[in-house]
Design an enzyme around this catalytic site. Structure first.
Site, PDB file in Angstrom:
ATOM      1  N   ARG A   1     -10.138  27.524  -7.980  1.00 23.36           N
ATOM      2  CA  ARG A   1      -9.839  26.841  -6.717  1.00 23.36           C
ATOM      3  C   ARG A   1     -11.102  26.227  -6.124  1.00 23.36           C
ATOM      4  NH1 ARG A   1     -10.017  29.481  -2.216  1.00 23.36           N
ATOM      5  NH2 ARG A   1      -9.116  31.385  -3.062  1.00 23.36           N
TER       6      ARG A   1
ATOM      7  N   TYR B   1       0.978   3.347   5.611  1.00 22.98           N
ATOM      8  CA  TYR B   1       1.765   4.099   4.635  1.00 22.98           C
ATOM      9  C   TYR B   1       2.618   5.096   5.421  1.00 22.98           C
ATOM     10  CZ  TYR B   1       2.893   7.194   0.755  1.00 22.98           C
ATOM     11  OH  TYR B   1       3.559   7.954  -0.165  1.00 22.98           O
TER      12      TYR B   1
ATOM     13  N   ASP C   1      -8.188   4.056   4.359  1.00 29.20           N
ATOM     14  CA  ASP C   1      -7.313   4.235   3.197  1.00 29.20           C
ATOM     15  C   ASP C   1      -7.418   2.943   2.383  1.00 29.20           C
ATOM     16  OD1 ASP C   1      -5.235   4.316   1.355  1.00 29.20           O
ATOM     17  OD2 ASP C   1      -3.806   5.263   2.727  1.00 29.20           O
TER      18      ASP C   1
ATOM     19  N   LYS D   1      -2.368   6.105  -7.826  1.00 28.66           N
ATOM     20  CA  LYS D   1      -2.069   4.684  -7.973  1.00 28.66           C
ATOM     21  C   LYS D   1      -2.994   4.026  -9.006  1.00 28.66           C
ATOM     22  CE  LYS D   1       0.815   5.882  -4.777  1.00 28.66           C
ATOM     23  NZ  LYS D   1       0.621   5.670  -3.356  1.00 28.66           N
TER      24      LYS D   1
HETATM   25  C1  LIG Z   1       0.717   6.470  -2.219  1.00 25.93           C
HETATM   26  C2  LIG Z   1      -0.101   6.272  -1.016  1.00 25.93           C
HETATM   27  C3  LIG Z   1      -0.520   7.360  -0.225  1.00 25.93           C
HETATM   28  C4  LIG Z   1      -0.107   8.786  -0.506  1.00 25.93           C
HETATM   29  O1  LIG Z   1      -0.570   9.248  -1.745  1.00 25.93           O
HETATM   30  P1  LIG Z   1       0.234  10.327  -2.665  1.00 25.93           P
HETATM   31  O2  LIG Z   1      -0.633  10.417  -3.874  1.00 25.93           O
HETATM   32  O3  LIG Z   1       1.597   9.783  -2.912  1.00 25.93           O
HETATM   33  O4  LIG Z   1       0.284  11.610  -1.897  1.00 25.93           O
HETATM   34  C5  LIG Z   1      -1.321   7.082   0.875  1.00 25.93           C
HETATM   35  N1  LIG Z   1      -1.680   5.822   1.195  1.00 25.93           N
HETATM   36  C6  LIG Z   1      -1.286   4.767   0.465  1.00 25.93           C
HETATM   37  C7  LIG Z   1      -1.713   3.391   0.870  1.00 25.93           C
HETATM   38  C8  LIG Z   1      -0.480   4.948  -0.668  1.00 25.93           C
HETATM   39  O5  LIG Z   1      -0.072   3.888  -1.380  1.00 25.93           O
END
Ligand SMILES: *Cc1c(COP(=O)(O)O)cnc(C)c1O
Length: 376
Positions: free
Chosen positions: A50, A102, A174, A199
């Site tokens: 962890r 998001y 983000d 992503k």
């Molecule tokens: C997918 C996404 C998230 C969340 O990420 P997860 O890996 O699905 O938890 C946050 N911000 C943006 C812009 C995203 O596309």
């Protein structure tokens, strides 16, 4: 020393042949516990799964190098990374989140942090006057998402940072849609860059992960490291290994995504059945001039609205053959998503909005696929 370019960093940062076996590809180390020597000192850099793991240590070093940050923390999902940022707040704090962020970023806050005595203002992404008006002396966190999901709005990072700094707030960006190959928020003064590594970093739609990358090694990093360690929303060694595997090809994958997205956006912008295209690379996009200054490429994501509203969007989404009807983004395969149909009544997305994650197929084939359903 000569400063390495992104392609070179992606291949070489935190990546050396394994000293024990000579393995060129990093070994996957699944062990949850790590031995100590006769002097009771840990033999390697890891003690317990962890708290750290060789694959995670290497991944975090890769992430920090690519964003030009001091340190990075990897999490089990993008939402776990966002949650860790929220957990670093204290009661009485005030947070500003884009009203068109998001969906999870807003829902997590509304569901679990407002009841802890933390207040929130929601401000439309890119509206700097509204952001300035929302600032308070107790504002602790300014959340920026640029380009935003799903409308690809562009926020001026340097200006958001300036507003945050004026009240001593942390500015987090983000940057999931952009990746460090299209935008480097730390260079504009952001304190933290957040990614859903699910992503483009993963790039193959086969790993869930998140990351926070810090401009400096200081108290903010220490607090988040403590949350990562004690709350334990850590990625598995295999998740880290998959990301280690994906990062070296990422700059070239991004070139393909960007190149194809530009061509698809241009095609859609010239189509008579299309009412609106959201892609920051198009000169008609309201954030184009800013994106040109702030981004080195315009990314692989776009959204558009066919003429004819919700029904027309459903017809396009159901009629395409190459685009897969699925949520998420950043993989080598192109995806289409009708946001309003998924989000239902709570949706803030325009009813006809279709989000496209442009993959690595040939642009001409993607364009032909869209043309066939738009020109019925
Ligand atoms: C997918 C996404 C998230 C969340 O990420 P997860 O890996 O699905 O938890 C946050 N911000 C943006 C812009 C995203 O596309």
């Amino acid at each position: 020393m000569h400063r390495m370019r992104p392609e070179t960093l992606a291949v070489h940062a935190a990546r050396e042949p394994d000293p024990h076996t000579g393995a060129v590809t990093p070994p996957l180390i699944m062990s949850t516990t790590f031995a100590r020597n006769e002097g009771y000192k840990p033999i390697g850099a890891s003690v317990y799964g962890r708290s750290e793991n060789p694959n995670r240590i290497a991944l975090e070093a890769q992430l920090a190098a690519l964003e030009g940050g001091a340190l990075a923390l990897a999490f089990s999902s993008g939402m776990a990374a966002i949650n860790a940022m929220y957990q670093s707040l204290s009661p009485g704090a005030h947070v500003i989140i884009p009203s068109d962020s998001y969906m999870g970023t807003r829902m997590l806050f509304d569901a679990h942090y407002e009841r802890m005595g933390i207040s929130v203002s929601k401000v439309r992404a890119g509206d700097m006057q509204a952001l300035a008006d929302a600032m308070r002396t107790e504002t602790a966190l300014v959340w920026v998402e640029t380009p935003s999901n799903p409308e690809l709005s562009i926020t001026d990072i340097a200006q958001a940072v300036k507003l945050a700094q004026a009240v001593g707030a942390t500015c987090v960006v983000d940057s999931t849609f952009a990746t460090p190959f299209c935008q480097r928020p730390l260079e504009f003064g952001a304190d933290v860059v957040m990614h859903s590594t699910t992503k483009f970093f993963g790039g193959h739609s086969d790993v869930t992960g998140g990351a926070l990358i810090f401009a400096t090694n200081g108290p903010l990093y220490e607090r988040l490291r403590s949350i990562q360690l004690l709350a334990g929303a850590v990625p598995s060694p295999f998740d880290c290994w998959l990301l280690q595997r994906s990062i070296p090809s990422m700059p070239w994958r991004m070139r393909g995504h960007v190149d194809n997205a530009g061509k698809v956006a241009q095609f859609l912008a010239g189509h008579k059945a299309v009412a609106r295209v959201n892609y920051p690379g198009l000169p008609t996009h309201p954030g184009h001039a800013l994106a040109t200054r702030q981004m080195c490429a315009f990314g692989g994501m776009l959204s558009f609205e066919p003429k004819g509203g919700f029904e027309a969007a459903q017809r396009v989404a159901c009629g395409v053959r190459l685009f897969t009807r699925a949520t998420s983004l950043g993989g080598y395969e192109s995806l289409i998503e009708h946001r309003a149909a998924i989000e239902g009544a709570a949706s803030t997305a325009p009813p006809a909005l279709l989000r496209l994650s442009i993959g690595l197929e040939h642009a001409d084939d993607l364009i032909a696929d869209l043309d066939a359903v738009l020109t019925l």
